[in-house]
Design an enzyme around this catalytic site. Sequence first.
Site, PDB file in Angstrom:
ATOM      1  N   HIS A 148       0.812  -1.224  -0.666  1.00  0.00           N
ATOM      2  CA  HIS A 148       0.278  -0.220   0.042  1.00  0.00           C
ATOM      3  C   HIS A 148       0.873   1.393  -0.569  1.00  0.00           C
ATOM      4  O   HIS A 148       0.784   2.193  -0.543  1.00  0.00           O
ATOM      5  CB  HIS A 148      -0.739   0.044   1.526  1.00  0.00           C
ATOM      6  CG  HIS A 148      -1.606   1.213   1.401  1.00  0.00           C
ATOM      7  ND1 HIS A 148      -3.062   1.192   1.146  1.00  0.00           N
ATOM      8  CD2 HIS A 148      -2.085   2.820   1.905  1.00  0.00           C
ATOM      9  CE1 HIS A 148      -4.110   2.618   1.274  1.00  0.00           C
ATOM     10  NE2 HIS A 148      -2.719   3.141   1.919  1.00  0.00           N
ATOM     11  N   GLU A 149       1.886   1.313   1.155  1.00  0.00           N
ATOM     12  CA  GLU A 149       2.820   2.975   0.991  1.00  0.00           C
ATOM     13  C   GLU A 149       3.730   2.851  -0.334  1.00  0.00           C
ATOM     14  O   GLU A 149       3.926   4.124  -0.705  1.00  0.00           O
ATOM     15  CB  GLU A 149       3.384   2.823   2.309  1.00  0.00           C
ATOM     16  CG  GLU A 149       3.150   2.491   3.810  1.00  0.00           C
ATOM     17  CD  GLU A 149       1.571   3.313   3.870  1.00  0.00           C
ATOM     18  OE1 GLU A 149       2.361   4.407   2.721  1.00  0.00           O
ATOM     19  OE2 GLU A 149       0.552   3.210   4.324  1.00  0.00           O
TER      20      GLU A 149
END
Length: 166
Positions: free
Chosen positions: A138-139
């Site tokens: 996600h990051e």
Amino acid sequence: MKHLADLLLLGDPRLYETCEPVLESELPLVPDWVSDLHNVMEEIRAKYRFGRGIAAPQLGIMKRLIYLNIDRPTVIINPELTSVSDEMGDLWDDCMSFPNLLVHVRRHRNLTLSFRNEYWQPQTWNVTDWGLSELIQHEYDHLNGVLCTMRAVDKLAFRWRPTPIS
């Protein structure tokens, strides 16, 4: 010092940009960037009761920098996914840039990540923990201008999450 009001929200064009690598000469700037990321994450945790990681572009810092704080603070500079597993997992993903929206996505169960730490030392993680693997992906996506809304499994993959009552 940056605060929750400085967080870029869904629709801000900067969230869709690819970030530049952190240069070794910029290492003296990293502690201030990390302090800002930590502060905003703590404000998100207090208001929305979630938050394990944040990427620099979410605060308009267009650099390849991720800050995680699960059991301890971790700084990830210039990460590269060097391998991902074929095995996938499903989850309802959340994001600080749209804190009341959940998005059903699929992500790789395992991965290998190469990066530099805050001391510019090379690191390699072989991540087999599903929770950490999906968080890193996600990051990492944020650094490439990709939001989880763009990874939705279908057009019905969105769900509203009410703000917690204090």
